[in-house]
Enzyme design. Structure first.
Site, PDB file in Angstrom:
ATOM      1  N   GLY A 260       0.780  -1.237   0.000  1.00  0.00           N
ATOM      2  CA  GLY A 260       0.000   0.000   0.000  1.00  0.00           C
ATOM      3  C   GLY A 260       0.807   1.279   0.000  1.00  0.00           C
ATOM      4  O   GLY A 260       0.231   2.368  -0.131  1.00  0.00           O
TER       5      GLY A 260
ATOM      6  N   PRO B 186       4.672  -4.999  -1.013  1.00  0.00           N
ATOM      7  CA  PRO B 186       4.519  -3.788  -1.830  1.00  0.00           C
ATOM      8  C   PRO B 186       4.354  -4.131  -3.305  1.00  0.00           C
ATOM      9  O   PRO B 186       4.967  -5.065  -3.812  1.00  0.00           O
ATOM     10  CB  PRO B 186       5.843  -3.049  -1.609  1.00  0.00           C
TER      11      PRO B 186
ATOM     12  N   ARG C 124       2.855  -1.272  -5.980  1.00  0.00           N
ATOM     13  CA  ARG C 124       3.015   0.016  -6.652  1.00  0.00           C
ATOM     14  C   ARG C 124       4.371   0.661  -6.389  1.00  0.00           C
ATOM     15  O   ARG C 124       5.011   1.187  -7.303  1.00  0.00           O
ATOM     16  CB  ARG C 124       1.921   0.963  -6.166  1.00  0.00           C
TER      17      ARG C 124
ATOM     18  N   ARG D  60      -6.399   3.974 -15.026  1.00  0.00           N
ATOM     19  CA  ARG D  60      -6.378   4.627 -13.709  1.00  0.00           C
ATOM     20  C   ARG D  60      -7.038   6.016 -13.682  1.00  0.00           C
ATOM     21  O   ARG D  60      -7.784   6.305 -12.753  1.00  0.00           O
ATOM     22  CB  ARG D  60      -4.946   4.693 -13.150  1.00  0.00           C
TER      23      ARG D  60
ATOM     24  N   TYR E 110     -10.027   5.894 -11.101  1.00  0.00           N
ATOM     25  CA  TYR E 110      -9.749   6.457  -9.766  1.00  0.00           C
ATOM     26  C   TYR E 110      -9.522   7.961  -9.818  1.00  0.00           C
ATOM     27  O   TYR E 110      -8.990   8.522  -8.853  1.00  0.00           O
ATOM     28  CB  TYR E 110      -8.491   5.812  -9.163  1.00  0.00           C
TER      29      TYR E 110
ATOM     30  N   CYS F  31     -14.669   5.619 -27.275  1.00  0.00           N
ATOM     31  CA  CYS F  31     -15.953   6.337 -27.327  1.00  0.00           C
ATOM     32  C   CYS F  31     -16.601   6.463 -25.960  1.00  0.00           C
ATOM     33  O   CYS F  31     -17.727   5.984 -25.751  1.00  0.00           O
ATOM     34  CB  CYS F  31     -16.871   5.635 -28.312  1.00  0.00           C
ATOM     35  N   GLU F  32     -15.889   7.037 -25.028  1.00  0.00           N
ATOM     36  CA  GLU F  32     -16.441   7.335 -23.702  1.00  0.00           C
ATOM     37  C   GLU F  32     -15.824   8.645 -23.229  1.00  0.00           C
ATOM     38  O   GLU F  32     -14.615   8.854 -23.392  1.00  0.00           O
ATOM     39  CB  GLU F  32     -16.060   6.244 -22.681  1.00  0.00           C
TER      40      GLU F  32
ATOM     41  N   TYR G  60      -0.195  -1.201 -12.069  1.00  0.00           N
ATOM     42  CA  TYR G  60      -1.633  -1.159 -12.389  1.00  0.00           C
ATOM     43  C   TYR G  60      -1.868  -0.457 -13.724  1.00  0.00           C
ATOM     44  O   TYR G  60      -2.833   0.279 -13.889  1.00  0.00           O
ATOM     45  CB  TYR G  60      -2.419  -0.510 -11.229  1.00  0.00           C
TER      46      TYR G  60
HETATM   47  N1  LLP Z   1      -1.350  -6.928  -0.653  1.00  0.00           N
HETATM   48  C1  LLP Z   1      -2.675  -7.083  -0.885  1.00  0.00           C
HETATM   49  C2  LLP Z   1      -3.421  -8.071  -0.118  1.00  0.00           C
HETATM   50  C3  LLP Z   1      -3.316  -6.267  -1.838  1.00  0.00           C
HETATM   51  O1  LLP Z   1      -4.620  -6.415  -2.065  1.00  0.00           O
HETATM   52  C4  LLP Z   1      -2.563  -5.312  -2.565  1.00  0.00           C
HETATM   53  C5  LLP Z   1      -3.190  -4.452  -3.573  1.00  0.00           C
HETATM   54  C6  LLP Z   1      -1.182  -5.214  -2.297  1.00  0.00           C
HETATM   55  C7  LLP Z   1      -0.617  -6.031  -1.331  1.00  0.00           C
HETATM   56  C8  LLP Z   1      -0.302  -4.238  -3.014  1.00  0.00           C
HETATM   57  O2  LLP Z   1      -0.681  -2.923  -2.809  1.00  0.00           O
HETATM   58  P1  LLP Z   1       0.251  -1.738  -3.360  1.00  0.00           P
HETATM   59  O3  LLP Z   1       1.556  -1.826  -2.602  1.00  0.00           O
HETATM   60  O4  LLP Z   1       0.452  -1.950  -4.798  1.00  0.00           O
HETATM   61  O5  LLP Z   1      -0.491  -0.519  -3.058  1.00  0.00           O
HETATM   62  N2  LLP Z   1      -5.606  -0.811  -9.180  1.00  0.00           N
HETATM   63  C9  LLP Z   1      -5.430   0.117  -8.087  1.00  0.00           C
HETATM   64  C10 LLP Z   1      -4.679  -0.497  -6.912  1.00  0.00           C
HETATM   65  C11 LLP Z   1      -5.314  -1.780  -6.389  1.00  0.00           C
HETATM   66  C12 LLP Z   1      -4.578  -2.404  -5.227  1.00  0.00           C
HETATM   67  C13 LLP Z   1      -5.104  -3.755  -4.921  1.00  0.00           C
HETATM   68  N3  LLP Z   1      -4.435  -4.465  -3.871  1.00  0.00           N
HETATM   69  C14 LLP Z   1      -4.733   1.367  -8.621  1.00  0.00           C
HETATM   70  O6  LLP Z   1      -4.432   1.423  -9.804  1.00  0.00           O
HETATM   71  O7  LLP Z   1      -4.511   2.314  -7.866  1.00  0.00           O
END
Ligand code: LLP
Length: 443
Positions: free
Chosen positions: A262, A297, A299, A335, A339, A367-368, A396
């Site tokens: 996250g 991690p 992202r 994205r 979002y 077309c959106e 992502y």
């Molecule tokens: N662990 C679990 C259980 C998760 O569900 C996720 C992401 C992560 C780790 C990794 O999170 P990160 O470090 O990447 O924040 N598509 C969205 C983000 C969806 C995240 C889903 N879960 C976007 O483009 O912002």
């Protein structure tokens, strides 16, 4: 709270965006360069749209994060959340760095293994794993299965017992903490679908210790994505630490804390916590508990390392507005549409980059109305054929793309120093209907 940053400050300039990303540089002759490769050379060869990733940036970030966790005195292990970017080359790069994978499906498990990530470095997250997926995880003997409900625990116990296997289980706890990120990627509040209610964690852990086929080894939490403040992390990890003490007071052994992922990145110029601060938040809560720490991690490791390189199809002037229409669209990078995410957009040509700027909406051909990458973005005159890089598209990005509007999925390239290679071919038009069948009554 929205994930998109406040717009009451001026957008950063192209020069500022580039300066904040060490793998990017603007050269007077070559234009925008990633590592040592001009993006124009890649576009000339592979065409656009194309995703381009810097291997050095991914490696640097992985080392920086692992180093920060070690410096904080933690016995910590990085399990890359491969949903962020699951290309085999990306997984192989992280495997070579010693990272494991956080997976959420059979497809991810098979991809991770195909890329050479050892099973004992794989953890399985997700709110709904099928029996078939659980069986595969047990057959592969992966490191840990993160269980998200009493129902899933019962299912896993039955599957494991029938296979005469023991599942190493980590209970994912919902700490009821609001991560303060976009609503669609918030996962740690009580009303969210994720994890085991906080009050149920200790009794369920005890129950897990009595079930056949189950060996509970730890607790996990993951409160959301693109988190820019440490306060929710501190709150969540503090709550997990309390549970560790409660379990031990009850005589239940626990050796693993999975801190989830996250960690956010600055897409615009948001202040974002550095790995050392993240590691500090983990260490403050867990340092004297003698646990092995897992982080997941996604992202943070790959987001800034990638760009989506696109060409201008045309610039449309209408009703006082300027629309720069790209050959990339929401089917490639969803994205912004999904979002309201802000992504930097930088001209590739050094001449364009310093030309006088005026507001433009940057859109795709789909077309959106939602097929909009940016509104009122200060950009130079970009004529047909000019190229732009949409920044921070390594996470992502391609993984969420589709062939909507019958637009073949774009190619992907990895750059390493002065070397580069296509890591995924562009889909062909024939690929679009490969696998479709005409029913006999229509033939
Ligand atoms: N662990 C679990 C259980 C998760 O569900 C996720 C992401 C992560 C780790 C990794 O999170 P990160 O470090 O990447 O924040 N598509 C969205 C983000 C969806 C995240 C889903 N879960 C976007 O483009 O912002």
């Amino acid at each position: 709270m929205a994930a998109s940053p406040s717009t009451d400050t001026p957008d950063p300039t192209a020069a500022e965006l580039i300066a904040a990303r060490p793998h990017l540089a603007m050269h007077a002759m070559d234009g925008l360069v990633i590592d040592d490769v001009p993006l124009n050379a890649i576009a000339d060869d592979v065409g656009t749209p194309v995703w381009v990733y810097s291997a050095s940036a991914m490696r640097r970030r992985c080392r920086m994060l692992a180093g920060a966790l070690a410096d904080a005195g933690l016995d910590a292990h990085v399990h890359y959340a491969m949903k962020a970017n699951d290309r085999l080359a990306v997984l192989r790069l992280f495997a070579a760095e010693g990272a494991g994978a956080d997976i959420v499906s059979e497809g991810e498990l098979r991809r991770a293994r195909a890329a050479g990530i050892p099973a004992d470095r794989i953890v399985f997250s997700g709110v709904g794993k099928s029996e078939r997926e659980l069986r595969l995880a047990l057959t592969e003997d992966i490191a840990q299965i993160n269980v998200e409900s009493a129902e899933e625990l019962a299912m896993l116990s039955a599957v494991a017992a029938a296979m005469d296997r023991t599942a190493r289980v980590v209970l994912r706890v919902n700490p009821d903490v609001d991560a303060g990120t976009h609503a669609k990627i918030t996962t740690g509040r009580a009303q969210d679908k994720f994890g085991i209610p906080y009050a149920d964690a200790v009794p369920l852990y005890r129950r897990a210790s009595e079930l056949p086929g189950i060996l509970p080894i730890g607790l996990a939490t993951h409160i959301g994505s693109q988190i820019l403040s440490l306060a929710p992390y501190r709150a969540a990890y503090g709550r997990l630490a309390d549970l560790v003490r409660a379990l031990r007071a009850d005589g239940l052994p626990i050796s693993v804390i999975d801190c989830g992922g996250g960690l956010g990145i600055p897409y615009r110029n948001e202040p974002a916590p550095l790995p050392a601060a993240f590691a500090g938040a983990i260490s403050a809560a867990l340092h004297n508990l003698d646990v092995r720490v897992v982080v997941e991690p996604g992202r943070w490791l790959v987001g800034p390392a990638g760009v989506l390189l696109a060409s201008v199809i045309l610039a449309k002037h209408t009703q006082g507005s300027r629309f720069v229409v790209l050959d990339a669209a929401m089917n490639d990078l969803i994205r912004p549409a999904m979002y309201d995410a802000w992504h930097g957009i930088v001209p590739i040509s050094a001449v364009d980059a310093v030309a006088p700027a005026a507001p433009a909406d940057v859109v795709g051909p789909v077309c959106e109305a939602g097929d909009t990458f940016a509104r009122n973005r200060m950009l130079p005159p970009l004529a047909a054929g000019a190229r732009v890089a949409i920044l921070d598209a390594g996470a992502y990005g391609s993984v969420m793309s589709s062939a909507y509007n019958a637009r073949p999925v774009a190619a992907e390239v990895m750059v390493d120093g002065s070397d580069w290679s296509v890591i995924r071919e562009r889909e062909s038009h024939a690929d679009l209907w490969r696998g479709e069948r005409m029913p006999h009554w229509l033939q």
